[in-house]
Design a protein around this motif. Structure first.
Motif, PDB file in Angstrom:
ATOM      1  N   UNK A  59     -47.463  -7.527  -2.366  1.00  0.00           N
ATOM      2  CA  UNK A  59     -48.393  -6.409  -2.333  1.00  0.00           C
ATOM      3  C   UNK A  59     -49.344  -6.447  -1.164  1.00  0.00           C
ATOM      4  N   UNK A  60     -49.124  -7.370  -0.221  1.00  0.00           N
ATOM      5  CA  UNK A  60     -50.025  -7.463   0.926  1.00  0.00           C
ATOM      6  C   UNK A  60     -49.387  -6.818   2.151  1.00  0.00           C
ATOM      7  N   UNK A  61     -49.916  -5.671   2.612  1.00  0.00           N
ATOM      8  CA  UNK A  61     -49.311  -5.032   3.793  1.00  0.00           C
ATOM      9  C   UNK A  61     -49.387  -5.921   5.040  1.00  0.00           C
ATOM     10  N   UNK A  62     -50.501  -6.647   5.197  1.00  0.00           N
ATOM     11  CA  UNK A  62     -50.648  -7.499   6.369  1.00  0.00           C
ATOM     12  C   UNK A  62     -49.524  -8.528   6.427  1.00  0.00           C
ATOM     13  N   UNK A  63     -49.300  -9.176   5.271  1.00  0.00           N
ATOM     14  CA  UNK A  63     -48.244 -10.176   5.186  1.00  0.00           C
ATOM     15  C   UNK A  63     -46.886  -9.520   5.447  1.00  0.00           C
ATOM     16  N   UNK A  64     -46.695  -8.306   4.874  1.00  0.00           N
ATOM     17  CA  UNK A  64     -45.410  -7.621   5.022  1.00  0.00           C
ATOM     18  C   UNK A  64     -45.105  -7.340   6.492  1.00  0.00           C
ATOM     19  N   UNK A  65     -46.111  -6.815   7.214  1.00  0.00           N
ATOM     20  CA  UNK A  65     -45.877  -6.539   8.637  1.00  0.00           C
ATOM     21  C   UNK A  65     -45.629  -7.835   9.405  1.00  0.00           C
ATOM     22  N   UNK A  66     -46.380  -8.886   9.022  1.00  0.00           N
ATOM     23  CA  UNK A  66     -46.205 -10.177   9.696  1.00  0.00           C
ATOM     24  C   UNK A  66     -44.804 -10.716   9.499  1.00  0.00           C
ATOM     25  N   UNK A  67     -44.321 -10.667   8.259  1.00  0.00           N
ATOM     26  CA  UNK A  67     -42.974 -11.179   7.983  1.00  0.00           C
ATOM     27  C   UNK A  67     -41.931 -10.344   8.728  1.00  0.00           C
ATOM     28  N   UNK A  68     -42.162  -9.027   8.798  1.00  0.00           N
ATOM     29  CA  UNK A  68     -41.217  -8.161   9.518  1.00  0.00           C
ATOM     30  C   UNK A  68     -41.135  -8.567  10.984  1.00  0.00           C
ATOM     31  N   UNK A  69     -42.284  -8.822  11.591  1.00  0.00           N
ATOM     32  CA  UNK A  69     -42.278  -9.217  12.993  1.00  0.00           C
ATOM     33  C   UNK A  69     -41.580 -10.554  13.178  1.00  0.00           C
ATOM     34  N   UNK A  70     -41.862 -11.486  12.257  1.00  0.00           N
ATOM     35  CA  UNK A  70     -41.230 -12.804  12.366  1.00  0.00           C
ATOM     36  C   UNK A  70     -39.719 -12.701  12.218  1.00  0.00           C
ATOM     37  N   UNK A  71     -39.262 -11.835  11.296  1.00  0.00           N
ATOM     38  CA  UNK A  71     -37.806 -11.756  11.114  1.00  0.00           C
ATOM     39  C   UNK A  71     -37.164 -11.087  12.325  1.00  0.00           C
ATOM     40  N   UNK A  72     -37.853 -10.105  12.939  1.00  0.00           N
ATOM     41  CA  UNK A  72     -37.337  -9.534  14.187  1.00  0.00           C
ATOM     42  C   UNK A  72     -37.256 -10.604  15.265  1.00  0.00           C
ATOM     43  N   UNK A  73     -38.318 -11.440  15.327  1.00  0.00           N
ATOM     44  CA  UNK A  73     -38.343 -12.557  16.275  1.00  0.00           C
ATOM     45  C   UNK A  73     -37.167 -13.490  16.049  1.00  0.00           C
ATOM     46  N   UNK A  74     -36.911 -13.808  14.761  1.00  0.00           N
ATOM     47  CA  UNK A  74     -35.846 -14.759  14.454  1.00  0.00           C
ATOM     48  C   UNK A  74     -34.511 -14.246  14.969  1.00  0.00           C
ATOM     49  N   UNK A  75     -34.265 -12.952  14.752  1.00  0.00           N
ATOM     50  CA  UNK A  75     -33.005 -12.376  15.215  1.00  0.00           C
ATOM     51  C   UNK A  75     -32.923 -12.392  16.738  1.00  0.00           C
ATOM     52  N   UNK A  76     -34.054 -12.067  17.377  1.00  0.00           N
ATOM     53  CA  UNK A  76     -34.018 -12.034  18.841  1.00  0.00           C
ATOM     54  C   UNK A  76     -33.937 -13.448  19.414  1.00  0.00           C
TER      55      UNK A  76
END
Lengths: 294, 512
Positions: A59-76
């Motif tokens: 339920x934390x948007x901040x965490x959600x955006x952070x995880x999204x960025x990290x997963x994009x990073x992981x793929x790249x």
């Protein structure tokens, strides 16, 4: 026309444009370093599902955006290891990354299909924080590429890696950073789709926006301020076709849905008609594998 | 400056470098005093470049020692060389085209750009190398790009400056300007290592010369006391080959440009304005001029790479050829042979073998094709013949074009075109970066064609060369072509004035 409608149109254009802007600005930085990452669509989807899953769990948007960025990073990062260390072909690797990302996102997202989360609240002028961030990012990159020493280095590496290497700059490290930035921004763009645009998860919900972002980079001739223009043009077309459909025009809705994509192709054709604009702006080593020891 | 210290700024003792197939440097000794302009003279492949790479820290020697200002040390990288005070201006520039002058320099020197702008202006005016720091490098001429490289070195306050073949891209006037700069630098105590194979320049500029041949020092001399012949003997181990042009009456009109006007595709190119020229069989016509005055556009119009608006803008053997493509112009009836300025990319495909490169222009001639099929044996035979006749140093016809040195590839490309027996031959910069022996071979091949009745057009920046081999000379300046004047009536002064765009002929009447 009343003011309310115009404002609504502008706001919906902004939210259609934001994911494109984020992904395109990220890819722009990647390409400026001389690396062509065609995996934007895949990274966006993974970002979207990661954000939605995190949001449902915490339920934390901040965490959600952070995880999204990290997963994009992981793929790249995966893309970076393959292309920068193992010297694989960038085009083929990027396409594979998209296929991989699409599959991965569908797999991870299975339990969340049909779920709902609370959307992100507007912060200023009815705009959400991420949209505001996209504007700041655009201006920041304009400054970074044109005025800062680090931006100069990035451009030099994308232009002639061998010369940059000879002067004594770490070509590979700079390219890694650029690729990771591209991944993070694509992830963030994806998260915007699943948390702000339509707070839900649908398989393949990016609907080709990753590809549009790639086209936008060319459209913008690798200049951040023009990405803004292109993203708003595309966003505007998207919103217009919604309204046209709502008006019940006697045009099949499939044709109207094509409109933004057709507009993108038309603009690309117009831009590429003048080879000079491309020649003078395209990073010289774009898409070429650089072997440090020749 | 104080009295010159007795110690050398740089001493090399017994430097050797061995590569798998060749000994590039064999026990080389070299001393440079502060403020000395020291020539390193040698043919292509004599080991000059390897030696400079060792001094600049790009390559490590296998044996020998380097003493820098009295200290024995190993130079392990270019950045270490720069810290020691060694600067190098490369033959092939290491500049970023899409960046400005100041940005390029900022990449090597970590200082705020505003500060750099002022410093660039200051240094460039002080040394007579005017430069605008805000200009983008791709809009600069070759000479101006070299200035950027030099200014970049000067800002690092070097005590030894290495110049690798610096004049191969400069016009006579620019060469004089460069020499003034270098003398001034030397006067301030900077040592200069000047690498070249141009004998006149070395005699005009340098106080000492170390001559290399086959990786060894073959002589040391004060070039001011030597003649071209004596230097050449040290350099090539024999007499300087000569070429002679016997007078001969020109034949029929083979190549004609009729009021050709053409805009450039290049955003920074030069448009051609009303260019007219006639070249007859059995004569060599030379086009002098500083590169960037329309040479590229003229070459594109001649080769067929750029088609003309009017078919009769160009006629080959009486046929209006302006709208024909390169292959049609090369075909038997018109018989155009063409050697572009750019060897890799235009003259040859770098990633393809010499045989395949021979096929590219020879396909319609020399029986290399039988219907749709390639006659591999014919192609190889042809390439082998070019290699043998033009003394190309290549292992065999399967060698990749990019593996050859510039001079050798040029011999191959010219040889390929000569052996296709054209009726009209257009050659750009025939001996650019080619050593003395090979240059004479190429020039003699061109004269030989002329003697056999071929119409030859040579576009070159080297005035000496044009005076040596041409029957008539014209000048291309700012897209306009001067009248073609008989070489016997031309003088370097006149041609120099024409290069600045003033085409009046008043000097030609002054008796020579």
């Amino acid at each position: 026309m009343n003011e309310g409608l115009i404002l609504a149109l502008l706001l919906s254009t902004a939210s259609a444009a934001t994911p494109l802007m984020l992904a395109a600005l990220g890819e722009l930085v990647t390409e400026r370093s001389g690396v062509l990452n065609l995996g934007v669509e895949g990274m966006m989807l993974v970002g979207a599902v990661a954000a939605f899953a995190t949001m449902s769990q915490t339920g934390s948007p901040l965490l959600a955006f952070g995880v999204a960025m990290l997963s994009g990073c992981a793929l790249s990062l995966l893309f970076g290891v393959l292309t920068l260390h193992l010297m694989t072909n960038q085009v083929a690797t990027g396409l594979a990354l998209t296929l991989f990302g699409v599959g991965l996102a569908a797999f991870v997202g299975q339990p969340y299909v049909g779920g709902v989360v609370k959307g992100v609240e507007p912060l200023l002028f009815g705009l959400d924080p991420i949209t505001l961030l996209a504007f700041v990012l655009c201006g920041g990159l304009w400054w970074f590429l044109g005025k800062s020493r680090a931006g100069l280095l990035l451009r030099a590496v994308g232009e002639k890696p061998a010369v940059a290497d000879a002067i004594g700059y770490p070509v590979r490290r700079i390219r890694y950073l650029a690729v990771l930035f591209g991944g993070a921004m694509a992830g963030l763009g994806g998260a915007f789709l699943s948390l702000v645009n339509t707070p839900m998860w649908v398989e393949g919900m990016t609907a080709g926006r990753g590809w549009i972002a790639l086209a936008l980079v060319v459209f913008a001739t690798w200049r951040p301020e023009r990405v803004l223009l292109g993203a708003w043009l595309f966003g505007g077309m998207t919103v217009l076709q919604f309204h046209a459909q709502a008006l019940g025009l006697a045009i099949p809705s499939e044709f109207l849905s094509m409109l933004p994509y057709l507009a993108t192709i038309a603009v690309l054709v117009l831009i590429c008609r003048n080879p000079r604009t491309i020649l003078l702006n395209q990073p010289l080593s774009l898409g070429k594998t650089y072997h440090p020891d020749r | 400056m104080n009295a010159p210290p007795p110690a050398a700024r740089l001493s090399l003792r017994g430097i050797s470098k061995r590569y798998p197939s060749v000994i590039a440097n064999d026990a080389i000794d070299l001393d440079i005093a502060p403020g000395e302009i020291h020539a390193v003279l040698g043919e292509n492949g004599a080991g000059k470049s390897t030696l400079m790479k060792i001094i600049y820290g790009v390559t490590r020697p296998d044996a020998g020692e380097i003493v820098w200002e009295g200290r024995k040390l190993a130079i392990s990288s270019p950045s270490m060389a720069r810290e020691l005070g060694i600067g190098m201006v490369f033959q092939h520039f290491s500049l970023f085209e899409t960046l400005t002058v100041a940005e390029n320099i900022a990449l090597s020197i970590d200082r705020p750009q505003a500060e750099l702008h002022d410093e660039i202006r200051e240094v460039s005016t002080r040394y007579g190398l005017p430069l605008d720091p805000a200009r983008l490098v791709h809009s600069l001429s070759v000479g101006e790009r070299q200035r950027v490289e030099i200014v970049r070195c000067l800002l690092q306050k070097p005590r030894l400056l290495i110049m690798d073949e610096p004049t191969s891209v400069l016009t006579p006037q620019a060469v004089q300007q460069l020499f003034a700069t270098l003398r001034r630098l030397a006067g301030e105590g900077c040592s200069i290592l000047y690498i070249s194979h141009k004998l006149d320049e070395i005699r005009a500029l340098c106080e000492r010369a170390t001559v290399l041949r086959g990786g060894r020092v073959s002589g040391e001399a004060d070039p001011r006391l030597e003649s071209n012949d004596s230097l050449a003997r040290m350099m090539i181990g024999g007499e300087l080959p000569a070429c002679t042009l016997n007078p001969q009456a020109p034949g029929e009109l083979r190549l004609a440009l009729n009021g050709l006007s053409l805009t450039s595709d290049d955003p920074f190119g030069t448009a051609l304005q009303d260019v007219s020229l006639a070249v007859h069989g059995g004569e060599i016509v030379g086009i002098a001029g500083i590169s960037g005055n329309g040479q590229q556009e003229l070459l594109a119009a001649l080769s067929g790479e750029k088609k003309l608006a009017r078919a009769d803008g160009l006629s080959l053997r009486g046929v209006a050829a302006g709208k024909l493509g390169p292959s049609a112009r090369r075909a038997l009836g018109l018989g155009l042979g063409f050697v572009p300025e750019e060897r890799l990319g235009r003259g040859a495909v770098p990633e393809m073998s010499l045989a395949d490169n021979a096929l590219l222009t020879g396909a319609t001639r020399a029986g290399m094709l039988k219907g749709p099929w390639i006659q591999r044996s014919k192609v190889r035979e042809f390439a082998r013949e070019v290699i043998a006749r033009f003394k190309v140093k290549a292992p065999d016809e399967d060698a990749l074009a990019q593996s050859l040195s510039g001079g050798n590839l040029q011999k191959f490309i010219i040889g390929r075109e000569v052996m296709l027996a054209p009726e009209v031959m257009v050659v750009a910069q025939p001996t650019w970066g080619v050593d003395v022996g090979a240059a004479m071979l190429i020039r003699n091949a061109l004269i030989d064609m002329r003697n056999r009745g071929v119409a030859v057009l040579v576009i070159s920046e080297e005035l000496d060369e044009l005076f040596m081999i041409c029957d008539r000379i014209a000048v291309l300046a700012d897209g306009r072509l001067s009248p073609a004047i008989a070489t016997a009536d031309a003088s370097v002064e006149l041609i120099g004035r024409w290069m600045s765009g003033d085409f009046s002929e008043k000097d030609s009447h002054v008796p020579a």
